[in-house]
Design a protein around this motif. Sequence first.
Motif, short mmCIF file in Angstrom:
data_model
loop_
_atom_site.label_atom_id
_atom_site.label_comp_id
_atom_site.label_asym_id
_atom_site.label_seq_id
_atom_site.Cartn_x
_atom_site.Cartn_y
_atom_site.Cartn_z
N ARG A 1 0.87 -1.26 -0.05
CA ARG A 1 0.09 -0.10 0.07
C ARG A 1 1.10 1.27 0.12
NH1 ARG A 1 -2.89 3.65 3.42
NH2 ARG A 1 -1.66 3.04 5.25
N GLN A 2 1.90 1.18 0.70
CA GLN A 2 2.79 2.31 0.89
C GLN A 2 3.73 2.60 -0.31
OE1 GLN A 2 3.39 4.86 3.08
NE2 GLN A 2 1.87 3.86 4.76
N VAL A 3 3.83 1.54 -1.06
CA VAL A 3 4.64 1.75 -2.48
C VAL A 3 3.66 2.17 -3.42
CG1 VAL A 3 5.53 0.39 -4.46
CG2 VAL A 3 6.25 -0.24 -2.33
N ARG A 4 2.39 1.94 -3.33
CA ARG A 4 1.50 2.20 -4.28
C ARG A 4 1.14 3.97 -4.16
NH1 ARG A 4 -2.27 -0.79 -3.15
NH2 ARG A 4 -3.45 0.71 -1.84
N ILE A 5 1.03 4.06 -2.92
CA ILE A 5 0.67 5.56 -2.65
C ILE A 5 1.54 6.55 -2.87
CG2 ILE A 5 0.24 7.31 -0.55
CD1 ILE A 5 -1.49 4.84 0.73
N THR A 6 2.78 5.99 -2.48
CA THR A 6 4.10 6.79 -2.92
C THR A 6 4.33 7.11 -4.25
OG1 THR A 6 5.16 6.15 -0.45
CG2 THR A 6 6.77 7.19 -2.11
N ASN A 7 4.46 6.13 -4.82
CA ASN A 7 4.59 5.99 -6.59
C ASN A 7 3.71 7.25 -7.12
OD1 ASN A 7 3.32 5.02 -9.04
ND2 ASN A 7 5.52 4.46 -9.01
N ARG A 8 2.36 7.31 -6.90
CA ARG A 8 1.49 8.01 -7.07
C ARG A 8 1.70 9.56 -6.50
NH1 ARG A 8 -4.64 5.92 -6.54
NH2 ARG A 8 -4.79 7.12 -8.43
N THR A 9 2.22 9.67 -5.33
CA THR A 9 2.46 10.83 -4.84
C THR A 9 3.58 11.69 -5.41
OG1 THR A 9 1.51 10.20 -2.79
CG2 THR A 9 2.80 12.23 -2.53
N ILE A 10 4.69 10.72 -5.85
CA ILE A 10 5.84 11.38 -6.53
C ILE A 10 5.64 11.71 -7.94
CG2 ILE A 10 7.89 10.53 -7.45
CD1 ILE A 10 8.31 8.54 -5.25
N ARG A 11 4.49 11.08 -8.83
CA ARG A 11 4.16 11.56 -10.08
C ARG A 11 3.41 12.76 -9.98
NH1 ARG A 11 4.30 8.83 -14.28
NH2 ARG A 11 4.79 6.90 -13.18
N ALA A 12 2.76 12.94 -8.78
CA ALA A 12 1.73 13.93 -8.77
C ALA A 12 2.85 15.38 -8.48
CB ALA A 12 0.72 14.21 -7.43
N ILE A 13 3.80 15.15 -7.51
CA ILE A 13 4.50 16.28 -7.17
C ILE A 13 5.32 16.60 -8.53
CG2 ILE A 13 6.97 16.89 -5.94
CD1 ILE A 13 6.00 14.98 -3.69
N ILE A 14 5.75 15.66 -9.32
CA ILE A 14 6.64 16.02 -10.64
C ILE A 14 5.79 16.92 -11.43
CG2 ILE A 14 7.45 15.16 -12.65
CD1 ILE A 14 9.33 14.71 -10.19
N ASN A 15 4.28 16.48 -11.42
CA ASN A 15 3.26 17.09 -12.54
C ASN A 15 2.95 18.45 -11.84
OD1 ASN A 15 3.08 14.96 -14.20
ND2 ASN A 15 1.64 14.06 -13.27
N GLY B 1 8.68 3.81 -14.98
CA GLY B 1 7.10 4.31 -15.65
C GLY B 1 6.15 3.51 -15.16
N GLU B 2 6.10 2.96 -14.20
CA GLU B 2 5.12 2.14 -13.68
C GLU B 2 3.91 3.29 -12.95
OE1 GLU B 2 3.68 -1.53 -10.82
OE2 GLU B 2 5.70 -1.26 -11.55
N THR B 3 2.58 2.92 -13.31
CA THR B 3 1.50 3.93 -12.74
C THR B 3 0.56 2.87 -12.36
OG1 THR B 3 0.47 3.76 -14.75
CG2 THR B 3 1.83 5.72 -14.53
N TYR B 4 -0.19 3.52 -11.20
CA TYR B 4 -1.22 2.82 -10.59
C TYR B 4 -2.59 3.63 -10.93
CZ TYR B 4 2.30 0.31 -7.76
OH TYR B 4 3.67 -0.10 -7.65
N THR B 5 -3.65 2.97 -11.62
CA THR B 5 -4.83 3.53 -11.63
C THR B 5 -5.90 3.03 -10.87
OG1 THR B 5 -5.46 2.39 -13.53
CG2 THR B 5 -4.50 4.47 -13.97
N THR B 6 -5.82 1.51 -10.62
CA THR B 6 -6.74 0.98 -9.90
C THR B 6 -6.59 0.45 -8.75
OG1 THR B 6 -6.15 -1.46 -10.66
CG2 THR B 6 -8.00 0.05 -12.02
#
Length: 387
Positions: free
Chosen positions: A261-275, A376-381
């Motif tokens: 869960r932490q990996v998934r949340i952090t991955n998406r948060t990193i992407r958000a910070i970059i965006n 380049g891995e993303t999580y949508t579901t």
Amino acid sequence: MVMLGISTAFWVSLLAISYAYAGYPVILWIVSRFAGLSERGPAEQGAYLPSVTMIVSAYNEDAVIGAKIENALSLDYPRELLEIVIVSDGSSDRTCEIVSKFANKGVVLRPYEGRIGKTACLNRALPMASGGIIVFSDANSTYAKGALKELVHPFRRSTVGFVTGWTRYGSEDGSAVDSLELYSRIELITKELESRLGSCIGADGAIFAIRKELYLPLKDYDINDFVIPLSINEQGYRGVLQREAVCFEKDAGSHQREFQRQVRITNRTIRAIINYRQLLNPFRFGLLSFELFSHKVCKFLVPLFMVALLVSNLLLAERGGFFLMALIAQGIFYVAASAASFVPKGSLLSRMIEAARTFVVVNAAIALAWVKYLQGETYTTWFPTKR
């Protein structure tokens, strides 16, 4: 010269780790005390009851969705002002069937096929909401009876664009509660201090609210409880933490699921910070950029500094004295973290060791999240925690 560089790496790493977890909250506390700031003044007391739509995201939640709806219906909030919407992201179990049984109580079901992801579902469901305030919640979270009134209270101030409550975690066997509570409370204190000075960074996905008119459609891979607040910040509104708005939730149930869960949340948060990297420009966003950098960027760089601290300490240990003691302390810390499962629960020592384990696991998850982001891995579901 080489040893000077290694020594510099050691001290920079030590200070960076300390700043991310302790120095930043301390600075916020000092500034807020010096400025004499508080969130709620005497003139703000009293009821404030806007129309509200609570949106609950669900995927295969038949084990808990009924209890979630009952909890929502029992909240201390005028029923005529509260719309409850259950958004089903392609559920293949009895989730939709159970929700349909509450239709006579005004509960709205928004089913979407094809597993398009939580954010895509929100993009479709939110424009149809009737409330002026949108509350986001999870199927497995239970709100305190007065949580909704507390959550909407700060919106009486026109500068507030989003409000977040906070989640208290627990588990059936009592394990991991103390460590989760510790890190949850550190986050709580940090957000509360940020709220007093400017805007808190991010929100608790299980209990946060926004002004409907400030919602902008998100990308499917966006993490809604971080990107929505950033979007609202960019529009010039602040976010605040409301300590009295509390919900309760079981933890992931195992260290492995919590790690994933932490990996998934952090991955998406990193992407958000970059965006949303433009928000890190202090010349445009001032205090907000400082808070975002300190709260998120610094924490997400801690794994790098942990490695640098250990390696530089190994190279400096031959000097003896402080550096040797520091290396021994690091060794004890990591050994204790790895031995957390073998220490009997309930004692002060076990809580300290469990906190060390959680610190190591969280930062290992951050490191892996960086790897997945760079790949380049993303999580949508998402998948619900097995309960």
